[in-house]
Design a protein around this motif. Structure first.
Motif, PDB file in Angstrom:
ATOM      1  N   MET A   1       8.630  57.475  -5.650  1.00 60.09           N
ATOM      2  CA  MET A   1       7.397  57.559  -6.169  1.00 60.09           C
ATOM      3  C   MET A   1       8.870  58.691  -7.596  1.00 60.09           C
ATOM      4  SD  MET A   1       3.774  60.481  -6.400  1.00 60.09           S
ATOM      5  CE  MET A   1       2.979  59.549  -7.180  1.00 60.09           C
ATOM      6  N   GLN A   2       8.524  58.579  -9.092  1.00 62.95           N
ATOM      7  CA  GLN A   2       8.997  59.157  -9.761  1.00 62.95           C
ATOM      8  C   GLN A   2       8.506  60.463 -10.234  1.00 62.95           C
ATOM      9  OE1 GLN A   2       9.523  56.504 -12.747  1.00 62.95           O
ATOM     10  NE2 GLN A   2      11.787  55.755 -12.268  1.00 62.95           N
ATOM     11  N   VAL A   3       8.746  61.515 -10.687  1.00 64.44           N
ATOM     12  CA  VAL A   3       8.622  63.008 -11.223  1.00 64.44           C
ATOM     13  C   VAL A   3       7.043  62.386 -12.268  1.00 64.44           C
ATOM     14  CG1 VAL A   3       8.594  64.390 -12.070  1.00 64.44           C
ATOM     15  CG2 VAL A   3      10.562  64.290 -10.270  1.00 64.44           C
ATOM     16  N   LYS A   4       7.658  61.904 -13.239  1.00 60.99           N
ATOM     17  CA  LYS A   4       6.322  61.810 -13.787  1.00 60.99           C
ATOM     18  C   LYS A   4       5.439  60.560 -13.675  1.00 60.99           C
ATOM     19  CE  LYS A   4       8.087  57.297 -15.530  1.00 60.99           C
ATOM     20  NZ  LYS A   4       8.658  56.260 -16.753  1.00 60.99           N
ATOM     21  N   GLU A   5       5.159  60.521 -11.987  1.00 62.26           N
ATOM     22  CA  GLU A   5       3.740  60.252 -11.201  1.00 62.26           C
ATOM     23  C   GLU A   5       3.074  61.077 -10.743  1.00 62.26           C
ATOM     24  OE1 GLU A   5       4.227  55.756  -9.226  1.00 62.26           O
ATOM     25  OE2 GLU A   5       6.279  56.368  -9.582  1.00 62.26           O
ATOM     26  N   LEU A   6       3.691  62.368 -10.650  1.00 59.51           N
ATOM     27  CA  LEU A   6       3.492  63.317 -10.457  1.00 59.51           C
ATOM     28  C   LEU A   6       3.386  64.059 -10.905  1.00 59.51           C
ATOM     29  CD1 LEU A   6       2.777  66.022  -7.622  1.00 59.51           C
ATOM     30  CD2 LEU A   6       5.043  66.300  -7.904  1.00 59.51           C
ATOM     31  N   LEU A   7       3.454  64.275 -12.045  1.00 58.14           N
ATOM     32  CA  LEU A   7       2.836  65.180 -13.531  1.00 58.14           C
ATOM     33  C   LEU A   7       1.756  64.425 -13.637  1.00 58.14           C
ATOM     34  CD1 LEU A   7       6.019  66.088 -15.830  1.00 58.14           C
ATOM     35  CD2 LEU A   7       4.824  67.847 -13.947  1.00 58.14           C
ATOM     36  N   THR A  87      13.213  60.548  -9.005  1.00 60.70           N
ATOM     37  CA  THR A  87      12.316  60.677  -7.499  1.00 60.70           C
ATOM     38  C   THR A  87      12.210  61.781  -7.309  1.00 60.70           C
ATOM     39  OG1 THR A  87      14.347  60.458  -5.741  1.00 60.70           O
ATOM     40  CG2 THR A  87      13.830  58.056  -6.748  1.00 60.70           C
ATOM     41  N   LEU A  88      11.311  61.433  -5.915  1.00 55.53           N
ATOM     42  CA  LEU A  88      10.746  62.755  -5.787  1.00 55.53           C
ATOM     43  C   LEU A  88      11.511  63.130  -4.205  1.00 55.53           C
ATOM     44  CD1 LEU A  88       6.928  62.516  -5.249  1.00 55.53           C
ATOM     45  CD2 LEU A  88       8.462  63.476  -6.769  1.00 55.53           C
ATOM     46  N   ASN A  89      12.612  62.933  -4.047  1.00 51.29           N
ATOM     47  CA  ASN A  89      13.348  62.225  -3.172  1.00 51.29           C
ATOM     48  C   ASN A  89      13.802  63.472  -3.289  1.00 51.29           C
ATOM     49  OD1 ASN A  89      11.831  60.897  -0.757  1.00 51.29           O
ATOM     50  ND2 ASN A  89      12.907  59.315  -1.249  1.00 51.29           N
ATOM     51  N   LEU A  90      14.980  62.850  -4.605  1.00 50.37           N
ATOM     52  CA  LEU A  90      16.110  63.537  -5.202  1.00 50.37           C
ATOM     53  C   LEU A  90      15.248  65.366  -5.208  1.00 50.37           C
ATOM     54  CD1 LEU A  90      18.697  64.463  -6.858  1.00 50.37           C
ATOM     55  CD2 LEU A  90      18.021  63.369  -8.470  1.00 50.37           C
ATOM     56  N   PRO A 104      11.726  72.621 -13.007  1.00 49.43           N
ATOM     57  CA  PRO A 104      11.641  72.246 -14.168  1.00 49.43           C
ATOM     58  C   PRO A 104      11.774  70.699 -14.229  1.00 49.43           C
ATOM     59  CG  PRO A 104      12.588  74.152 -14.278  1.00 49.43           C
ATOM     60  CD  PRO A 104      13.019  73.466 -13.359  1.00 49.43           C
ATOM     61  N   VAL A 105      10.483  70.891 -15.070  1.00 51.53           N
ATOM     62  CA  VAL A 105      10.860  69.082 -15.581  1.00 51.53           C
ATOM     63  C   VAL A 105      10.854  69.332 -17.303  1.00 51.53           C
ATOM     64  CG1 VAL A 105       9.850  66.481 -15.525  1.00 51.53           C
ATOM     65  CG2 VAL A 105       9.346  67.936 -13.813  1.00 51.53           C
ATOM     66  N   VAL A 106      12.194  68.269 -17.522  1.00 51.75           N
ATOM     67  CA  VAL A 106      12.889  68.769 -18.775  1.00 51.75           C
ATOM     68  C   VAL A 106      13.115  67.092 -19.440  1.00 51.75           C
ATOM     69  CG1 VAL A 106      14.777  69.371 -20.089  1.00 51.75           C
ATOM     70  CG2 VAL A 106      13.594  70.718 -18.837  1.00 51.75           C
ATOM     71  N   ASN A 107      12.808  66.501 -20.552  1.00 51.06           N
ATOM     72  CA  ASN A 107      12.612  65.365 -21.497  1.00 51.06           C
ATOM     73  C   ASN A 107      13.022  65.317 -22.412  1.00 51.06           C
ATOM     74  OD1 ASN A 107      12.439  62.302 -21.182  1.00 51.06           O
ATOM     75  ND2 ASN A 107      10.401  62.572 -21.564  1.00 51.06           N
ATOM     76  N   LYS A 122       2.897  67.502  -0.515  1.00 50.02           N
ATOM     77  CA  LYS A 122       1.674  67.351  -0.215  1.00 50.02           C
ATOM     78  C   LYS A 122       1.670  65.840  -0.850  1.00 50.02           C
ATOM     79  CE  LYS A 122      -2.741  67.542  -3.238  1.00 50.02           C
ATOM     80  NZ  LYS A 122      -3.527  68.576  -3.859  1.00 50.02           N
ATOM     81  N   THR A 123       2.530  65.299  -1.524  1.00 54.71           N
ATOM     82  CA  THR A 123       2.544  64.018  -2.548  1.00 54.71           C
ATOM     83  C   THR A 123       3.155  62.979  -1.682  1.00 54.71           C
ATOM     84  OG1 THR A 123       2.642  64.785  -4.579  1.00 54.71           O
ATOM     85  CG2 THR A 123       3.402  62.740  -4.592  1.00 54.71           C
ATOM     86  N   ILE A 124       4.410  63.728  -0.537  1.00 61.37           N
ATOM     87  CA  ILE A 124       5.012  63.002   0.056  1.00 61.37           C
ATOM     88  C   ILE A 124       4.273  62.316   1.168  1.00 61.37           C
ATOM     89  CG2 ILE A 124       6.996  62.626   1.504  1.00 61.37           C
ATOM     90  CD1 ILE A 124       8.837  63.956  -0.397  1.00 61.37           C
TER      91      ILE A 124
END
Length: 145
Positions: A1-7, A87-90, A104-107, A122-124
């Motif tokens: 799962m990617q960070v953007k999905e969590l956000l 990824t959430l694993n990272l 922080p999530v930076v784009n 929680k997501t994992i």
């Protein structure tokens, strides 16, 4: 799962404080929002992060006062960050190795969210539960042949 999905699931609210604000204001804001860290930002630029741990180690244990100390004096300025496609694993690996609780999530140089260790765990766990349920259904014959 990617960070953007969590956000997308949790929201992308970003709570911040200016570097010249007092630590008292930052701690009050954290208490009000029930969070453990704030980004330190000025004119949309990420300068650092200030956490409850910074407060404990750099104010309380040093005998300073929160009403006289400014955030820039205690913030962590080498901010570890992730991108929406990471990824959430990272994230879990970074948080564990660096002993941090917020990323922080930076784009493209712009802060688009913040994730905590609680969000990631929680997501994992939810994802693993879903996979286990799917496997149980499959093994128990819940899927048509």
């Amino acid at each position: 799962m990617q960070v953007k999905e969590l956000l997308n699931q949790k929201g992308s609210d970003v709570y911040s404080v200016a570097p010249n604000e007092t630590v008292f204001i930052a701690i009050s804001k954290m208490a009000e929002l029930n969070i453990g860290a704030l980004l330190v930002m000025e004119h949309g630029n990420l300068l650092g992060i200030v956490s409850e741990r910074d407060y404990r180690n750099k104010v309380i244990l040093k005998g300073r006062t929160s009403k006289e100390t400014e955030v820039h004096e205690i913030m962590t300025d080498e901010v570890i960050r992730v991108e929406p496609t990471d990824t959430l694993n990272l994230c879990m690996q970074l948080m564990t190795e660096k002993k941090i609780r917020h990323l922080p999530v930076v784009n493209q140089g712009k802060v688009v969210g913040v994730i905590s260790i609680g969000d990631v765990v929680k997501t994992i766990i939810a994802r693993q539960k879903s996979e286990i349920d799917t496997l149980r259904d499959y093994i128990g014959g819940g899927y048509p042949a």
